[in-house]
Design an enzyme around this catalytic site. Structure first.
Site, mmCIF file in Angstrom:
data_model
loop_
_atom_site.group_PDB
_atom_site.id
_atom_site.type_symbol
_atom_site.label_atom_id
_atom_site.label_comp_id
_atom_site.label_asym_id
_atom_site.label_seq_id
_atom_site.Cartn_x
_atom_site.Cartn_y
_atom_site.Cartn_z
ATOM 1 N N ASN A 1 0.820 -1.215 0.000
ATOM 2 C CA ASN A 1 0.000 0.000 0.000
ATOM 3 C C ASN A 1 0.852 1.263 0.000
ATOM 4 O OD1 ASN A 1 -2.442 -1.234 -0.213
ATOM 5 N ND2 ASN A 1 -2.882 -1.255 1.965
ATOM 6 N N CYS B 1 -7.719 2.519 2.988
ATOM 7 C CA CYS B 1 -6.406 1.883 3.168
ATOM 8 C C CYS B 1 -5.238 2.836 2.957
ATOM 9 C CB CYS B 1 -6.264 0.716 2.207
ATOM 10 S SG CYS B 1 -6.768 -0.839 2.912
HETATM 11 C C1 UDX Z 1 -6.222 -0.210 -1.957
HETATM 12 C C2 UDX Z 1 -5.227 -1.225 -2.536
HETATM 13 O O1 UDX Z 1 -5.189 -1.083 -3.951
HETATM 14 C C3 UDX Z 1 -5.631 -2.638 -2.164
HETATM 15 O O2 UDX Z 1 -4.663 -3.562 -2.628
HETATM 16 C C4 UDX Z 1 -5.729 -2.733 -0.635
HETATM 17 O O3 UDX Z 1 -6.123 -4.023 -0.231
HETATM 18 C C5 UDX Z 1 -6.714 -1.697 -0.105
HETATM 19 O O4 UDX Z 1 -6.317 -0.389 -0.553
HETATM 20 P P1 UDX Z 1 -8.660 0.659 -2.604
HETATM 21 O O5 UDX Z 1 -8.561 1.554 -1.417
HETATM 22 O O6 UDX Z 1 -9.917 -0.104 -2.825
HETATM 23 O O7 UDX Z 1 -7.488 -0.441 -2.583
HETATM 24 O O8 UDX Z 1 -8.452 1.574 -3.875
HETATM 25 P P2 UDX Z 1 -7.401 1.703 -5.064
HETATM 26 O O9 UDX Z 1 -7.985 1.197 -6.308
HETATM 27 O O10 UDX Z 1 -6.077 1.192 -4.663
HETATM 28 O O11 UDX Z 1 -7.333 3.297 -5.187
HETATM 29 C C6 UDX Z 1 -6.931 4.102 -4.077
HETATM 30 C C7 UDX Z 1 -7.028 5.560 -4.409
HETATM 31 O O12 UDX Z 1 -5.978 5.951 -5.281
HETATM 32 C C8 UDX Z 1 -8.328 5.995 -5.088
HETATM 33 O O13 UDX Z 1 -8.749 7.206 -4.504
HETATM 34 C C9 UDX Z 1 -7.922 6.197 -6.537
HETATM 35 O O14 UDX Z 1 -8.733 7.150 -7.181
HETATM 36 C C10 UDX Z 1 -6.499 6.700 -6.361
HETATM 37 N N1 UDX Z 1 -5.638 6.473 -7.531
HETATM 38 C C11 UDX Z 1 -5.398 5.213 -7.966
HETATM 39 C C12 UDX Z 1 -5.019 7.545 -8.162
HETATM 40 O O15 UDX Z 1 -5.206 8.706 -7.758
HETATM 41 N N2 UDX Z 1 -4.177 7.317 -9.213
HETATM 42 C C13 UDX Z 1 -3.934 6.063 -9.675
HETATM 43 O O16 UDX Z 1 -3.143 5.934 -10.631
HETATM 44 C C14 UDX Z 1 -4.555 4.982 -9.041
#
Ligand code: UDX
Length: 484
Positions: free
Chosen positions: A212, A264
């Site tokens: 993470n 997370c």
């Molecule tokens: C995350 C981890 O990916 C996952 O493996 C863990 O178990 C829990 O935390 P999640 O919180 O569901 O999952 O969301 P994720 O898809 O990882 O996105 C997190 C945040 O980052 C979102 O707000 C998303 O919009 C943002 N993001 C993601 C970006 O700003 N840029 C990116 O390139 C990717």
């Protein structure tokens, strides 16, 4: 296998349904009477694509049931998985729920059973686990049991697939002298056809944390790169695409925008920085990841202010998207809520739309003064500026020529870089996005390629100038002035 899952929040409910999908007999245990009643009526406490259908199917088939009483199912289970919350709701840890749960469950498990902790836990707590579990068993006059941690790597919105088609399974050994626990979990997970990595519990906890922290670092890196691109007139999506062909780098999680939210990533970055500071361990990289993520939210507001000529006071701003990402109804640490608060504090009228009705209702309760409406069209009508914060699919196919007829101002801040600036410029909207600069409608015809002003530290001066004196050059020449 007979499996009990304690705690039917996000992780526990997905785990329960997916284990039933793999043919196990699963009992989900939940202490909240409202949540349990809803589940037994067939209503899930959150939205996750595919999960409601899967839960209904396995309840119908008798492979999945929900109850509030732990002792019965736990006493007859081969494996007990615990997935209770460990956030304190203020960016910190709380382990009281986990402690209470373990003391209600561990003494009742049969001697051959295996306890598996799926919740994310602070490292100090992991280190105390062997002693804690042995003493709970001792007090009950029973033999020690096998204990593992099994961190989840599921993304909201893709949780079912992430579980069933995991990229890797990590098992952390807390106490497992005869390897019974590792053997049983290997049997469960081998159908996923993913590498199963077994290590000490503390390593497994850090494997989750490290994943993470790295994802968060990639996003903040992309956002810092976007700021540099803005300062020098480059466009970050082209830059990242070119980088992505380098196998050492890859292209995922490098989308610039308003930054990461959710339960997370923000929590783990903030907590790691705080815990490191308390322990006297320098963590400057992660502190910067945190700071850059916060800055993206205030920079969104700064961009809005600049495009509106220096102030948002008395202006009506439409926000598209409230949840922290698409395909979820989760508002935890959602950038949109901070952005709405900041805009309202500066005197703006903020009208927001999100496809998730529940998220709209809760947002209006959480952010005083925020108005929510039932469609994107209603949100943007009469607005001075439109801010896209969450890239829901429906926002990619909005009818911009029609919208241009209903808005008061013609300004779009694309917080996720998903809209087409040329399409917006063509119907009179000025456009700004992180790492794509500002593309003014007035420049669209005669600038080739259509580029770019601002987001240097001097951005406000440049834009205020170009708006205050419409005849003065925006676009590329404004950008040149900015970097001189
Ligand atoms: C995350 C981890 O990916 C996952 O493996 C863990 O178990 C829990 O935390 P999640 O919180 O569901 O999952 O969301 P994720 O898809 O990882 O996105 C997190 C945040 O980052 C979102 O707000 C998303 O919009 C943002 N993001 C993601 C970006 O700003 N840029 C990116 O390139 C990717």
């Amino acid at each position: 296998m007979r499996i009990s899952v304690v705690g039917l929040g996000y992780v526990g409910l997905v785990t329960s349904a997916c284990l039933a999908e793999w043919g196990h007999e699963v009992t989900g245990i939940e202490v909240s009477p409202e949540r349990l009643r809803a589940l037994n009526r067939g209503t899930l406490p959150f939205f996750e694509p595919g999960l409601d259908e899967m839960v209904a199917r396995h309840r119908q088939a008798g492979r999945l049931e929900f109850t509030d009483s732990a002792s019965g199912p736990v006493g007859s289970s081969d494996v007990v998985m615990v997935a209770v919350g460990t956030h304190d709701g203020n960016g910190g840890w709380q382990t009281e729920t986990m402690l209470a749960c373990l003391s209600q469950v561990v003494p009742f498990m049969h001697d051959d059973a295996v306890i598996v902790l799926r919740s994310t836990l602070p490292p100090d707590f992991i280190r105390q686990l062997p002693t804690l579990l042995r003493s709970l068993r001792d007090q009950a006059g029973r033999a020690p049991i096998s204990a593992l941690i099994n961190p989840e790597f599921t993304r909201e919105g893709a949780a079912v697939r992430d579980f069933l088609e995991a990229e890797r399974v990590v098992l952390g050994v807390v106490d497992d002298p005869d390897r019974r626990g590792v053997g049983r979990l290997t049997t469960i997970y081998e159908v996923a056809d993913a590498p199963i990595l077994t290590m000490d519990a503390i390593d497994a906890a850090f494997a989750k944390l490290g994943s993470n922290l790295f994802l968060a670092t990639k996003i903040s890196f992309a956002n810092e790169l976007a700021a540099l691109c803005d300062a020098y007139g480059a466009r970050v999506h082209n830059v990242v695409e070119a980088m992505s062909y380098d196998g050492r780098i890859g292209g995922r999680f490098l989308r610039a925008g308003v930054g990461f939210g959710g339960s997370c990533l923000p929590h783990q970055v903030t907590m790691t920085v705080k815990s490191a500071a308390l322990a006297g361990i320098p963590a400057p990289l992660l502190a910067a990841v945190d700071a850059i993520n916060d800055r993206q939210r205030s920079d969104f507001v700064r961009l809005t202010r600049e495009l509106l000529g220096g102030s948002v006071e008395g202006r009506r701003i439409a926000l598209l998207g409230l949840t922290f990402k698409p395909d979820t109804d989760d508002l935890r640490d959602a950038p949109a809520l901070d952005i709405a608060r900041l805009l309202i504090a500066e005197g703006a009228e903020v009208v927001a739309y999100d496809p998730m009705e529940g998220a709209r209702e809760r947002s209006a309760e959480i952010v005083p003064g925020l108005v929510t409406v039932e469609s994107a069209e209603l949100a943007v009508a009469g607005s001075d500026a439109i801010g896209l914060v969450t890239e829901w699919a429906e926002f990619r196919s909005l009818d911009w020529p029609a919208i241009a007829e209903t808005t008061r101002g013609h300004v779009v801040i694309d917080g996720r870089g998903v809209l087409d600036p040329a399409e917006l410029n063509a119907v009179g909207f000025d456009y700004a996005a992180f790492g794509r600069g500002v593309q003014l409608a007035q420049d669209a015809d005669h600038l080739e390629p259509a580029v770019v002003a601002t987001a240097t530290k001097d951005g406000s001066r440049i834009l205020a100038g170009s708006f205050a004196q419409p005849e003065s050059a925006g676009g590329m020449s404004a950008y040149r002035r900015g970097v001189e």
